[in-house]
Design an enzyme around this catalytic site. Structure first.
Site, PDB file in Angstrom:
ATOM      1  N   CYS A 284       0.802  -1.238   0.000  1.00 34.05           N
ATOM      2  CA  CYS A 284       0.000   0.000   0.000  1.00 34.05           C
ATOM      3  C   CYS A 284       0.829   1.280   0.000  1.00 34.05           C
ATOM      4  O   CYS A 284       0.787   2.037  -0.962  1.00 34.05           O
ATOM      5  CB  CYS A 284      -0.945   0.004   1.199  1.00 34.05           C
ATOM      6  SG  CYS A 284      -2.230  -1.238   1.059  1.00 34.05           S
TER       7      CYS A 284
HETATM    8  C1  UDX Z   1      -1.368   0.238   5.487  1.00 34.99           C
HETATM    9  C2  UDX Z   1      -2.366   1.107   6.278  1.00 34.99           C
HETATM   10  O1  UDX Z   1      -2.019   1.119   7.665  1.00 34.99           O
HETATM   11  C3  UDX Z   1      -3.758   0.601   6.079  1.00 34.99           C
HETATM   12  O2  UDX Z   1      -4.671   1.443   6.749  1.00 34.99           O
HETATM   13  C4  UDX Z   1      -4.064   0.552   4.595  1.00 34.99           C
HETATM   14  O3  UDX Z   1      -5.318  -0.035   4.373  1.00 34.99           O
HETATM   15  C5  UDX Z   1      -3.022  -0.239   3.829  1.00 34.99           C
HETATM   16  O4  UDX Z   1      -1.710   0.263   4.129  1.00 34.99           O
HETATM   17  P1  UDX Z   1      -0.224  -2.161   5.837  1.00 34.99           P
HETATM   18  O5  UDX Z   1       0.639  -1.816   4.668  1.00 34.99           O
HETATM   19  O6  UDX Z   1      -0.832  -3.503   5.908  1.00 34.99           O
HETATM   20  O7  UDX Z   1      -1.435  -1.088   5.988  1.00 34.99           O
HETATM   21  O8  UDX Z   1       0.610  -2.046   7.178  1.00 34.99           O
HETATM   22  P2  UDX Z   1       0.993  -1.038   8.328  1.00 34.99           P
HETATM   23  O9  UDX Z   1       0.916  -1.835   9.557  1.00 34.99           O
HETATM   24  O10 UDX Z   1       0.334   0.272   8.336  1.00 34.99           O
HETATM   25  O11 UDX Z   1       2.522  -0.868   7.941  1.00 34.99           O
HETATM   26  C6  UDX Z   1       2.974  -0.040   6.891  1.00 34.99           C
HETATM   27  C7  UDX Z   1       4.404   0.330   7.175  1.00 34.99           C
HETATM   28  O12 UDX Z   1       4.464   1.042   8.399  1.00 34.99           O
HETATM   29  C8  UDX Z   1       5.311  -0.881   7.349  1.00 34.99           C
HETATM   30  O13 UDX Z   1       6.498  -0.704   6.630  1.00 34.99           O
HETATM   31  C9  UDX Z   1       5.543  -0.980   8.828  1.00 34.99           C
HETATM   32  O14 UDX Z   1       6.803  -1.487   9.138  1.00 34.99           O
HETATM   33  C10 UDX Z   1       5.379   0.452   9.288  1.00 34.99           C
HETATM   34  N1  UDX Z   1       4.819   0.558  10.637  1.00 34.99           N
HETATM   35  C11 UDX Z   1       3.684  -0.097  10.945  1.00 34.99           C
HETATM   36  C12 UDX Z   1       5.464   1.320  11.598  1.00 34.99           C
HETATM   37  O15 UDX Z   1       6.494   1.918  11.337  1.00 34.99           O
HETATM   38  N2  UDX Z   1       4.912   1.391  12.855  1.00 34.99           N
HETATM   39  C13 UDX Z   1       3.773   0.738  13.187  1.00 34.99           C
HETATM   40  O16 UDX Z   1       3.329   0.829  14.345  1.00 34.99           O
HETATM   41  C14 UDX Z   1       3.138  -0.038  12.203  1.00 34.99           C
END
Ligand code: UDX
Length: 462
Positions: A284
């Protein structure tokens, strides 16, 4: 007793969003059919397996398959017999802009079925599409193909999905908000009504473009927090005796960023994204931000901030290698252990994983690479004779002199104990700042200044 009318649902696309959405609607009592063109995927589901690693998916398939939940490659009959179709097919970035070919095809397929349907059918777009797509691209395709009129013969809504991989079932069953875009009351009301079992949820009723925009702005916001933390980390790493973790902790203790409760200060979940590391990835953030930037450029709007977010992120995995070279200027033949292939823990998704960028760079420098991920056993699209996939953490530790952590898998928290037990002292570079630097003999992490990685002290007054 009055029987409540319960619409039946079809979902086009059985990936992370489509399959999870379908299973969650089945869990809420609806009859659901998930459709996909990929026979292999449908066959897996029908044999009670999940096509991807995601907590709770197999259990829900097992619970509902062939009762309230069906999976098929056949779309005509399934859509004809349903009332609502969610479109949840991929919308990749083609290098220049969003690729709408799959969604156009899916909508055209649905339209050719509703052409021969006598009753009202609602189409809801769950796929992430740039603002204007539902009104200006999808609507004309469906109207032309079905020879029917939106708002009259069929409904068309934008209904973006906000689930996170790794917590997808939980997020879908307990959404924090439901965004429903549309052009007419009837379709908006129908879509809102099927979310009634998801009570207590904020419902945003708006137009299609705003709904589409909310999704992009949301993803851009979280990605910006990550790149902000990484930019600060990168500056910290050039300053003697500074650790970015102390700096960020000091920032987040601001009462505007922490909530005071009886149990003490609680940091809202969004602040977890203000975490330095080797970069964001997944299906995403990278593609959606690129698509938004490309959309803004078409409109001649500057995207300086988002350009920076992407630029910082593209380079961040390489920071791991730059840090490694402070200790090993020449990587030829150095045995390096790579921990984590998935872009984040609790998923098997390697799309845009920072590890892939680092692996390519390390392989080009002839390093000897040993890779371990608890779930992703091998990379099918990445072949290099220098890469060896090992079976467990212990085997990796035995083989290498350096360990780079790319994914914050829980299992990797065992690293300090195993190292102690084996009396091994590899250099550990923590790309997720998940370990306590005092627990590792030779520790370095993203955002640690030059002198501090030797003293292992925290300089924040507590
Ligand atoms: C993301 C959005 O959060 C979600 O709302 C949308 O529908 C799709 O994109 P996703 O890609 O599944 O979801 O994961 P997410 O947990 O948000 O992680 C995205 C990135 O953020 C990752 O690289 C992860 O490592 C990072 N992340 C995640 C953080 O740095 N801190 C966190 O607490 C969670």
């Amino acid at each position: 007793m009055q029987t409540l009318y319960s619409p039946s649902i079809t979902v086009m696309g059985s990936g992370y969003v489509g399959l999870v959405t379908g299973l969650c609607f089945a869990e809420k009592g609806f009859n659901v059919t998930c459709i996909d063109t990929d026979f292999h995927k449908i066959d897996l589901i029908n044999r009670k397996n999940s096509p991807f690693f995601e907590e709770g998916v197999t259990e829900l398939i097992d619970k509902h398959l062939n009762k309230r939940f069906f999976a098929t490659t056949e779309l005509h009959h399934s859509i004809l017999m349903s009332d609502i179709t969610f479109i949840a097919v991929g919308t990749p970035f083609d290098g220049e802009k969003i690729d709408l070919s799959y969604i156009k095809q899916a909508c055209s397929d649905v339209a050719s079925v509703i052409k021969n349907k006598n009753t009202y059918h609602l189409i809801a777009i769950k796929s992430t599409v740039i603002p204007g797509t539902t009104d200006d691209v999808i609507r004309p395709i469906i109207e032309r193909q079905s020879q029917k009129k939106v708002g009259q013969d069929f409904g068309l809504c934008s209904n973006p999905e906000f689930l996170r991989e790794g917590q997808a079932i939980h997020d879908c069953l307990h959404p924090d908000r439901i965004v429903v875009g549309g052009t007419d009351e009837k379709s908006i009301d129908l879509l809102c009504s099927i979310y009634r079992p998801f009570a207590q949820t904020h419902m945003i009723k708006t137009n299609n473009k705003t709904a589409e925009f909310i999704k992009y702005a949301s993803n851009s916001f979280f990605a910006t927090l990550i790149s902000f933390a990484n930019q600060i980390a990168n500056i910290c790493s050039s300053v003697n005796n500074v650790d970015v973790m102390d700096v960020i902790r000091g920032v987040l203790l601001d009462k505007r960023l922490s909530i005071s409760t009886e149990k003490g200060l609680v940091q809202p979940e969004f602040t977890h994204y203000v975490k330095p590391g080797c970069g964001f990835g997944g299906g995403c953030f990278p593609k959606d931000i690129r698509a938004l930037v490309s959309y803004a450029r078409e409109k001649q709007v500057s995207t300086d901030l988002l350009d920076g977010v992407l630029r910082i992120n593209d380079l961040q995995p390489l920071r791991m290698i730059a840090d490694l070279k402070k200790f090993y200027p020449e990587l030829n033949g150095i045995k390096i252990g790579i921990l984590g292939l998935a872009f984040k823990p609790d998923t098997d998704d390697v799309r845009c994983s920072p590890t892939l960028i680092a692996l390519k760079a390390l392989a080009s420098e002839n390093a000897s690479l040993y890779v371990y991920d608890p779930i992703v056993r091998t990379l099918h699209d990445f072949h290099d004779s220098q890469i060896r996939y090992v079976e467990n953490l212990e085997s990796l530790i035995d083989a290498v002199e350096v360990i780079l952590i790319f994914t914050a898998w829980n299992e990797f928290k065992k690293l300090p104990d195993i190292l102690k037990h084996k009396n091994k002292k590899p250099l550990v570079i923590d790309g997720r700042r998940m370990l306590d630097k005092k627990d590792i003999g030779r520790y370095h992490g993203i955002g640690i200044g030059p002198a501090l990685h030797e003293s292992h002290e925290s300089v924040l007054l507590r």
